[in-house]
Design a protein around this motif. Structure first.
Motif, mmCIF file in Angstrom:
data_model
loop_
_atom_site.group_PDB
_atom_site.id
_atom_site.type_symbol
_atom_site.label_atom_id
_atom_site.label_comp_id
_atom_site.label_asym_id
_atom_site.label_seq_id
_atom_site.Cartn_x
_atom_site.Cartn_y
_atom_site.Cartn_z
ATOM 1 N N ILE A 88 -32.814 16.274 31.876
ATOM 2 C CA ILE A 88 -32.804 15.677 33.213
ATOM 3 C C ILE A 88 -34.062 14.855 33.444
ATOM 4 O O ILE A 88 -34.001 13.732 33.966
ATOM 5 C CB ILE A 88 -32.663 16.778 34.281
ATOM 6 N N GLU A 89 -35.204 15.382 33.053
ATOM 7 C CA GLU A 89 -36.460 14.654 33.236
ATOM 8 C C GLU A 89 -36.497 13.393 32.385
ATOM 9 O O GLU A 89 -36.990 12.346 32.820
ATOM 10 C CB GLU A 89 -37.637 15.559 32.880
ATOM 11 N N GLU A 91 -33.906 11.575 31.497
ATOM 12 C CA GLU A 91 -33.031 10.594 32.133
ATOM 13 C C GLU A 91 -33.683 10.014 33.383
ATOM 14 O O GLU A 91 -33.565 8.811 33.648
ATOM 15 C CB GLU A 91 -31.703 11.253 32.501
ATOM 16 N N ARG A 92 -34.373 10.843 34.139
ATOM 17 C CA ARG A 92 -35.063 10.359 35.339
ATOM 18 C C ARG A 92 -36.138 9.329 34.963
ATOM 19 O O ARG A 92 -36.305 8.311 35.635
ATOM 20 C CB ARG A 92 -35.677 11.542 36.078
ATOM 21 N N ARG A 93 -36.854 9.592 33.870
ATOM 22 C CA ARG A 93 -37.905 8.675 33.425
ATOM 23 C C ARG A 93 -37.316 7.349 32.960
ATOM 24 O O ARG A 93 -37.835 6.273 33.268
ATOM 25 C CB ARG A 93 -38.709 9.319 32.295
ATOM 26 N N ARG A 96 -36.372 5.240 35.853
ATOM 27 C CA ARG A 96 -37.539 4.683 36.516
ATOM 28 C C ARG A 96 -38.129 3.511 35.736
ATOM 29 O O ARG A 96 -38.560 2.515 36.321
ATOM 30 C CB ARG A 96 -38.588 5.799 36.689
ATOM 31 N N ASP A 131 -25.991 7.596 43.533
ATOM 32 C CA ASP A 131 -26.927 8.550 42.911
ATOM 33 C C ASP A 131 -26.978 8.235 41.424
ATOM 34 O O ASP A 131 -26.171 8.728 40.637
ATOM 35 C CB ASP A 131 -26.466 9.988 43.141
ATOM 36 N N LEU A 133 -29.118 9.045 39.033
ATOM 37 C CA LEU A 133 -29.403 10.148 38.122
ATOM 38 C C LEU A 133 -28.164 11.004 37.897
ATOM 39 O O LEU A 133 -27.822 11.336 36.751
ATOM 40 C CB LEU A 133 -30.539 11.009 38.673
ATOM 41 N N GLU A 145 -27.107 18.311 37.934
ATOM 42 C CA GLU A 145 -28.464 18.750 38.272
ATOM 43 C C GLU A 145 -28.446 20.000 39.145
ATOM 44 O O GLU A 145 -29.384 20.810 39.105
ATOM 45 C CB GLU A 145 -29.210 17.621 38.988
#
Length: 239
Positions: A88-89, A91-93, A96, A131, A133, A145
């Motif tokens: 998850i982190e 994919e979030r990065r 961004r 959304d 993410l 998530e």
């Protein structure tokens, strides 16, 4: 959640993975509690009819097994949770640092699912606006998530279920007269295994007949083997 007209009542809301994880741990814990404790007390009963050593061995099996199951579930589910959170982190990065590239990637994934390029891009645009993410996690990684598993829930469920399952063979062998305690324990344990086998099949959506047969046959073999070993140790004077 607002129900869509004509939609069947199905568990689409968040938390499904968490509940299934909890149920899986509980069913497996109960099965292990029944079989391992029954095997222990039946094995000791093969050596002696005295209740004190049977009680001590059975209690030790319940306590040790509960702690072991809780620890095993916690470690296993914690590893799964760590992996999910890392993905998850990541994919979030990526969202961004390269939102446009991720948008194209999402559209490409929908094209692979059979949508036309124009429709895939439209879907990707709308999901990204809603959304981004959640959209990428669902399509790329099949992760929600909100459904990251909780190791503590699994640990407590497994330990509690193990202890609950272990109580049956322990009480059966302690409360019955010496001449019938072994057959009564066998019958009680096999009946309990049939019930938990049916429950596990229901949770997993598999064949109840196969699940029940595996557990009943396995439990019967475990008890028969430990009783035979206990009897041999008792008759040879080793124990």
């Amino acid at each position: 959640m607002e129900e869509i007209p004509g939609q069947r009542s199905e568990p689409h809301e968040g938390g499904v993975a968490e509940r299934l994880n909890w149920l899986r741990a509980a069913v497996l814990g109960a099965n292990d509690g029944i079989v391992s404790t029954a095997a222990t007390v039946v094995g000791v009963a093969g050596v002696t009819n005295t209740l004190a050593p049977i009680l001590v061995a059975g209690t030790a099996a319940v306590v040790g097994g509960s702690v072991s199951m809780a620890l095993g579930e916690y470690v296993s589910v914690s590893s799964q949770r760590d992996s999910q959170e890392a993905l998850i982190e990541k994919e979030r990065r990526e969202l961004r640092e390269d939102p446009e590239g991720e948008l194209l990637e999402l559209a490409g994934l929908y094209e692979q699912k059979g949508l036309s390029p124009a429709t895939a891009r439209l879907v990707a645009d709308e999901l990204t606006d809603h959304d981004a993410l959640a959209a990428h996690l669902a399509v790329e990684l099949n992760i929600d998530e909100l459904e990251v598993v909780n190791p503590w829930h699994a640990a407590f469920a497994s330990a509690g279920a193990f202890a609950a399952g272990a109580v049956l063979p322990l009480l059966a062998i302690l409360l019955m007269p010496a001449e019938i305690r072994i057959p009564v324990t066998f019958i009680a344990v096999l009946a309990a295994l049939a019930i938990t086998g049916a429950a596990s099949a229901h949770v997993g959506g598999s064949s109840r007949r196969r699940a029940v047969a595996r557990l009943v046959i396995g439990g019967a073999l475990a008890m028969a083997f430990t009783y035979l070993v206990g009897t041999l140790l008792g008759t040879t004077g080793i124990a």
